[in-house]
Every structure is written in structure tokens, then in C-alpha cells.
Design an enzyme around this catalytic site. Structure first.
Site, PDB file in Angstrom:
ATOM      1  N   GLY A  34       3.687  -0.262  -1.377  1.00 16.96           N
ATOM      2  CA  GLY A  34       3.321  -0.837  -2.641  1.00 16.96           C
ATOM      3  C   GLY A  34       4.681  -0.821  -3.469  1.00 16.96           C
TER       4      GLY A  34
ATOM      5  N   ILE B  46       0.930  -1.042  -0.208  1.00 17.44           N
ATOM      6  CA  ILE B  46       0.248   0.075  -0.089  1.00 17.44           C
ATOM      7  C   ILE B  46       0.996   1.532  -0.001  1.00 17.44           C
ATOM      8  CG2 ILE B  46      -1.672   1.389   1.420  1.00 17.44           C
ATOM      9  CD1 ILE B  46      -2.523  -1.924   2.117  1.00 17.44           C
ATOM     10  N   CYS B  47       0.508   2.135  -0.944  1.00 14.85           N
ATOM     11  CA  CYS B  47       1.421   3.403  -1.125  1.00 14.85           C
ATOM     12  C   CYS B  47       2.599   3.145  -1.167  1.00 14.85           C
ATOM     13  CB  CYS B  47       0.939   4.229   0.001  1.00 14.85           C
ATOM     14  SG  CYS B  47       1.571   6.024  -0.052  1.00 14.85           S
ATOM     15  N   GLN B  48       3.657   3.731  -0.460  1.00 18.98           N
ATOM     16  CA  GLN B  48       5.186   3.418  -0.446  1.00 18.98           C
ATOM     17  C   GLN B  48       5.320   1.954  -0.255  1.00 18.98           C
ATOM     18  OE1 GLN B  48       7.411   5.032   3.093  1.00 18.98           O
ATOM     19  NE2 GLN B  48       9.060   5.437   1.690  1.00 18.98           N
TER      20      GLN B  48
END
Lengths: 389, 352
Positions: free
Chosen positions: B148, B144-146
Site C-alpha cells: 500500500g 496492501i500493507c507495505q
């Protein structure tokens, strides 16, 4: 503890009283428009005053922790209340600032060229400062206060040397309050001049100082110079935001005027706020997406970090003679620790691979350095977890 | 404009102040709000990093365990804000066996940790622990986000350990026009920042995120005054605020590398990123990929996420837009009904 709780209770009681007074006043004064406006104005001022006192007190150092001095059970609740206060302050100030314009529009007496005549300019500046937190008590402000105190101490003992510096500080302070600071060039010059004057003022004092202490005095003056540079950039940023606000407010004015012509005016202040907010947000985001803004912000972050570092260095100079571990020394320890941990990790991986090869198993073994944990609530007591904010 | 009459002005001020006083009373009664309350257990720890396993009452219906990799920025609790707004609980309800890597709160002694140590060190170790515990040779990574971005890099370097890759609101192309963070990063002297400060304060990052929507804070706090007498609504609001404020400092060296090599040099999409002495080639990602982006994301614009599908070597790959913003994807009401079940369905189809 008692003092702080009493302070909060006092605020709560006086606020409740204020609400009751307003209600009474509303009933008494109905129908008398002129005096009613005066009364409303007075009450707004009272409200703002009590509000400001509350805001200032909440920023005092003793309110910072979750200790006995706060009426809130958790600092998160205190923060939430502070944010409620701050946001309401902004919301109410916006109303105050726009009230004359909206009234003029209502009476069809508002011309676009008169717009800024109806806005309190100092109030406008304060508003933008509050919106972007320039009014907050920041570490830089605390640093500035400390430096000023240090300077004052030295000035007291070096009367002659301080002659040129003292009046400069005193005489120039009103300059801060005026709109002249909209010109960033003049302010940059002013800061640089101040820093140079400080340097000249203290030069004779350094001459009479022991050699060992000279570097710290020099560093303080360098810090003052750095602070001057930093504040000049802050001022440039503020100026950028003021200018963008001017443009955004004019767009709001135009939108309101267009809507008034269509007979589609806001029916309550919240509606107006939402319209104002949407236009302003779009304007600011457009500004933030420019290279000019991004470069200035980058410079500010850099200067701020340099200032923090310079301050730390200076503190270390002061602390040098005392039996304390300095941050720079700890940093060295951390660096060595990190290197050692890296070597241990490499060795552990090597051992793991060797064991895996020896038993000829597929590579699904857990790492050697794992530690099984049996806690039921992993979230509690996490290592390194921040203290309550 | 009837609201400009003195009568209405007084009423407005009076009502606002009364709500404020009510808010004061309501907040005084509340203790810390609880977030991230789904039952879980730490099964492995190294330094400040923990591997958590979420407890299940019934056996998982999918064999492949899932490791959720959240960003170093902010905390994973956003995925489990409260019982009825929980991405985690919804994934569990859909039959998945969930693990999460909790990065902890870096302190000054962690300033020298690099991206290599986070990805090839902690993350790789956590993956091995799960493989050993479950006997599965490869797991599903959900970043998720960073987190990811980290998962993508990891999958490129260790493809044999990753059976499926799921990315949510993940930045891959760091040089897209609407990416304000990218614009700012181009002008950030990250060397000066890290050299002078060591770890990068969470407050600094939060201040930056707040500037992306500069009026939001004022607006939401003015709005919440209308709900100070509605405990549930107030608590929901406070949980989100608690999450926003809970912003760990960033290990200096890792931050330096992330800003310099990804935001400033965009090395991941250019194929020039190296980690632990090895090149990170996105084409090496051949496992099934599910890439989900938020259509109104102001932190990671869709254009920053979408290119991943063209750069990987996977043949089984899905690109899914989801209505909402960066956070709304996880906490919005539509998300509760659709996001987790959709992901679980995609994973079940590949759980052979």
C-alpha cells in the site's frame, strides 16, 4: 533412514505405552492421595524426559531437511510437529511450576510473601528461556561450538599457552547454571575476562606462527571477543525478560488470590493458562514498547550481524588458498551486475519513449523488456524460490 | 480447583500426550498444504518479478483492471489461502479483472535493488503492461500493507496512470505511539545490518513479528491439539502456518531505505521523500481514494493508516474501518462476506 524412522517409531510406541501406563496407574491408585502424587510426579518426569529427547533429536542437523531421514512428507509438517511439541512442553512446564502454588491456594496455605518459595527457580528460568527460544540451537551456538573446537585443537598443540585458559573455561562453566547470572554486570565482566584470558593464552602461540597465518588467529580471538560481547547482551536481554516475567507472575498470583477470595477459581488448567497468558502478554508488550528494550534489541541485531560478518571473513581467510569463489568476490560481481542492469533499464526506457514519440501514440505501450509467459501455474518453479524449509 | 487432583492431573497429561501422538500421525499423512490456488497466469516477467493475471470464466463487469500490490514481506498467498477463504476469489466473484505483482524471492544477487527500482522500475513496468494489454490509460492500484505504501508513492509520482487508489492496512505515518515496529526501528542500525548481511533474512523479520504477540504461538499450537482429529480445521491451521513461514528475504538496499527514510525519518508524511530524483508529494494524489484500515491491527495501528486521507489531494476519498486484525481483515469470516464486495461496489461506482 532406517535409524531415524525407528527412532520416531520408538518415540511413538513409548508415548502410547506411557499413556496406557498412566491410565492403569490412575485406576490402581485411586484413593491413595499421597502415593498417587508421587506416581503422578514420576510420570510427569518420565513424560518430560521422553519429550526432551524428542525435542533434542528433532533439532539435530540430519532432521533439518525433507530428505529420507524424516518420517514427514514435507518439512512444513515436521515444523508443525516440532511446534506442537515445543508448545506442549511450555504448557506442561507451566503447569508443573504453578502446581504447588495452586495447591497451596486451594488449601488456603499460600501467602503472597511465600509465592517464590513455592516456585522452582531454575525451572522458572528454563521456562522463560524456552518461551523466548533461548534454548534453541542457533547459528551463533553452532559458531560457538566450532570456535570452541578450533580453540581446543590449538590448545592441544600449545599446552603451555592453554594452561590459563583451559581451567577458566572449566571452572567457570557452573556459573552459567546458577541464578547469579541475573546480574548482567557480573556476567559482562566474566565474558570480557574470558576473552582477555583467551588472548593472553594464545599470545605465545602467535609468536611461533608464520606471518601469513597470524591475521586469521588474530581474527579468531577478535571473534571470540565479539562473541563475548554478543552473549553479554543476550544475557542482558534474558535478564530483562526474567524480571518482567517475575512481575507478570506476581500479577497472575494476585489475580488468582483475588479470584479465590471471590470463589471464582479456574475449573481447568486451560482456563488458568489463558488467564496467565493474557497477563503475561500484556506485560511483555509493555516491556517491548520501552526505549530500553528497543535499544538492547537493536544492539543485539547489530552485534549478531557483525559476528556473522566476522565469521564469514574468517572463513574466507581459511578458504583463500583454495580455488573457490568467495562471497566477497561474488558481492562485487552482484554490484557490477546491478549497475549494468540499471544502465540497460535506462536505455530500454529511452528506446521505448523514442518509439512511442515516433508513432505519436498515447503512452500505453508495454515496456520493451517484457517477456510473455505462457505457464499455467505461475506459482510453481518461481525463480529464486526458497528450497523447502 | 478440582483440576489439581492427582486423578485430573494424570488425565490431563494422558490426554495431552495422546493428542500429541495423534497429531504426529495426522501430520505424517499430510503432504505440503496448497495455498494461493486460484487459477492465474504469468503474463510478464522481469528478473524475479512476475505479473500474474487471475483467470476469469466470465467477462469482468468493471472495465478498469486492478493491480494488487502486496508487501515485499511475506507472500501474497494470504489473500488466497483456500477456496472458501479467499479475498482474491471474492474480488473476482464481484466482477473485477485482477492482476497481481509477485515480487518473488530475492537472492544475494538482488541485494542492491532499491525502492526506486521496485516502484519506478518493476511496478511502473507492470502498470504499463496492463495498460497496454487492456487499452485502458489508467488502472486501479490496490496496495496492501507495505504494498500500500508503494502504491501511494507510485500514485504520487505517476498519477496519470492510476484511475483509483485502494489501500488496505497501509502504513503512512511511521511515528505513531502504539507502533511497536516503529519503536524498534528507531533503535535499529540498519546500515550495519545491511552492510554485514546483504539481504535481510525473512526469518529475522518473522522473529520480530512473533514478538509483537509473544504468547500467540504457544497458545495456538496448544489449541490446535484439540483439532488434530478434525482434518479440515487442521488443514486451515496449517495453511496459515505455511503462509507465516514463507517469508522471503528482503533486498538489502530497499530494506535500508524503507527503514531509514520511512520508519526512522517518517519522510512520507513530512513530504521530504524523494524517489528517482523526484519528490514524492502526497498532495499530487488526486484520484479517488479508498483507504481501509483494521481496527485491531497490531502491525499497522489505525493511527498509522488514517492520516493518508488528510494528506492526499483527492476530493473523492473514503476512510473505512474494518473489524479485525492485520490478517483477520483478509481471512476472517466477516471479510469473506463484506470486504471484497464492498471494495467492488466502490470501484463499480467509479467505473465510468
Amino acid at each position: 533412514m532406517e535409524q531415524t524412522v525407528t527412532f520416531f517409531d520408538t518415540w511413538y510406541n513409548s508415548t502410547t505405552k506411557l499413556v496406557n501406563d498412566w491410565r492403569e496407574a490412575t485406576e490402581k491408585l485411586s484413593g491413595e492421595q499421597k502415593s498417587m502424587w508421587e506416581e503422578a510426579g514420576k510420570m510427569q518426569q518420565n513424560w518430560m524426559h521422553s519429550f526432551q529427547t524428542m525435542m533434542q533429536n528433532m533439532q539435530l542437523p540430519f532432521m533439518g531437511g525433507s530428505g529420507t531421514s524424516s518420517p514427514f512428507a514435507h518439512t512444513g509438517m515436521q515444523d508443525a510437529f516440532f511446534n506442537m511439541l515445543k508448545s506442549t512442553d511450555i504448557y506442561t512446564r507451566l503447569f508443573q511450576l504453578w502446581q504447588p502454588v495452586l495447591q497451596a491456594m486451594q488449601h488456603n496455605t499460600c501467602q503472597s510473601q511465600d509465592f517464590w518459595k513455592l516456585i522452582d527457580q531454575q525451572g522458572f528460568k528454563t521456562f522463560v528461556d524456552k518461551l523466548f527460544g533461548f534454548d534453541a540451537v542457533t547459528p551463533v551456538r553452532a559458531f560457538m561450538d566450532q570456535s570452541t573446537q578450533m580453540m581446543k585443537l590449538w590448545m592441544d598443540s600449545a599446552t603451555e599457552a592453554s594452561k590459563s585458559f583451559g581451567p577458566m573455561f572449566g571452572n567457570s562453566m557452573p556459573f552459567f547454571g546458577s541464578f547469579a547470572q541475573l546480574n548482567p554486570q557480573s556476567l559482562t565482566q566474566w565474558y570480557m575476562q574470558m576473552a582477555q584470558t583467551a588472548q593472553r593464552s594464545f599470545a605465545p602461540f602467535w609468536g611461533s606462527t608464520d606471518k601469513g597465518q597470524m591475521p586469521s588467529l588474530q581474527s579468531v580471538v577478535e571473534m571470540m571477543q565479539q562473541w563475548g560481547n554478543y552473549m553479554a547482551k543476550v544475557n542482558q536481554l534474558q535478564t530483562m525478560l526474567y524480571k518482567q516475567s517475575v512481575s507478570a507472575w506476581e500479577k497472575v498470583m494476585q489475580t488468582m488470590a483475588d479470584r479465590a477470595r471471590e470463589g471464582n477459581v479456574p475449573t481447568d488448567f486451560n482456563q488458568f493458562y489463558n488467564e496467565w497468558s493474557a497477563i503475561n502478554e500484556a506485560e511483555f508488550v509493555a516491556l517491548f514498547n520501552t526505549d530500553e528494550y528497543a535499544a538492547l534489541q537493536g544492539e543485539l541485531i547489530k552485534l549478531n550481524s557483525e559476528l556473522t560478518k566476522a565469521y564469514e571473513k574468517q572463513m574466507e581467510v581459511f578458504l583463500q588458498p583454495y580455488p573457490v569463489v568467495l562471497r566477497s568476490q561474488l558481492d562485487e560481481v552482484y554490484k557490477v551486475n546491478h549497475e549494468l542492469r540499471g544502465r540497460i533499464n535506462t536505455l530500454e526506457k529511452l528506446v521505448s519513449e523514442l518509439q512511442s514519440n515516433q508513432s505519436n501514440k498515447p503512452e500505453t505501450s508495454a515496456p520493451q523488456n517484457q517477456s510473455e509467459i505462457k505457464t499455467s501455474s505461475a506459482e510453481e518453479n518461481k525463480p529464486g524460490r526458497k528450497e523447502n524449509k | 480447583m478440582d483440576f489439581l487432583s492427582p486423578q485430573r492431573v494424570l488425565e490431563e497429561f494422558s490426554a495431552t500426550t495422546a493428542k500429541l501422538a495423534q497429531g504426529f500421525e495426522a501430520l505424517k499423512q499430510l503432504d505440503q498444504v496448497a495455498v494461493g490456488a486460484a487459477p492465474k497466469q504469468a503474463v510478464w516477467q522481469k528478473d524475479k518479478v512476475q505479473l500474474l493475471q487471475y483467470a476469469r470464466e466470465t467477462p469482468a463487469t468493471a472495465q478498469t483492471p486492478i493491480l494488487i500490490v502486496y508487501a515485499l514481506v511475506n507472500r501474497h498467498n494470504m489473500m488466497d489461502l483456500q477456496d472458501d477463504r479467499s479475498f482474491i476469489r471474492n474480488l473476482q466473484a464481484a466482477g473485477l479483472d485482477l492482476y497481481l505483482i509477485d515480487w518473488g524471492y530475492p537472492t544475494p544477487e538482488d541485494r542492491y535493488f532499491t525502492m526506486d527500482e521496485y516502484i519506478n522500475g518493476y511496478l511502473d513496468a507492470a502498470v504499463d503492461v496492463i495498460r497496454a494489454r487492456t487499452g485502458q490509460p489508467a488502472i486501479t492500484l490496490m496496495g496492501i500493507c507495505q504494498g500500500g505504501t508503494f502504491s501511494v508513492v507510485y500514485s504520487a509520482l505517476h498519477p496519470h496512470k492510476v484511475k483509483n487508489l485502494v489501500t488496505l492496512v497501509t502504513p503512512i505515518d511511521f511515528a505513531t505511539p502504539r507502533d511497536l515496529l516503529s519503536k524498534w526501528a528507531q533503535h535499529l542500525d540498519v546500515d550495519a545490518l545491511v552492510d554485514n548481511q546483504g539481504n535481510v533474512p525473512g526469518e529475522l523479520l518473522n522473529a520480530g513479528f512473533a514478538l509483537l504477540k509473544p504468547l500467540l504461538k504457544t497458545t495456538k499450537y496448544v489449541s490446535i491439539l484439540n483439532a488434530v482429529d478434525k482434518p479440515e480445521q487442521l488443514l486451515n491451521f496449517l495453511r496459515m502456518e505455511h503462509w507465516i513461514a514463507d517469508s522471503p528475504n528482503q533486498a538489502g538496499e530497499c530494506f535500508r531505505q524503507f527503514v531509514k527514510e520511512l520508519y526512522q525519518q517518517n519522510r512520507l508524511v513530512k513530504g521530504t521523500l524523494e524517489l528517482g530524483g523526484r519528490p514524492v508529494r502526497l498532495a499530487a494524489i488526486t484520484m479517488p481514494l479508498l483507504n481501509i484500515y483494521a481496527q485491531e491491527d497490531h502491525l499497522v495501528p489505525p493511527e498509522a493508516s488514517i492520516p493518508l486521507n488528510d494528506l492526499v489531494g483527492s476530493t473523492d476519498k473514503s476512510l473505512t474501518p474494518f473489524a479485525g486484525g492485520h490478517i483477520g481483515v483478509f481471512v476472517g469470516s466477516r471479510s469473506q462476506k463484506e470486504l471484497a464486495p464492498g471494495i467492488a461496489h466502490w470501484l463499480h461506482e467509479r467505473d465510468t
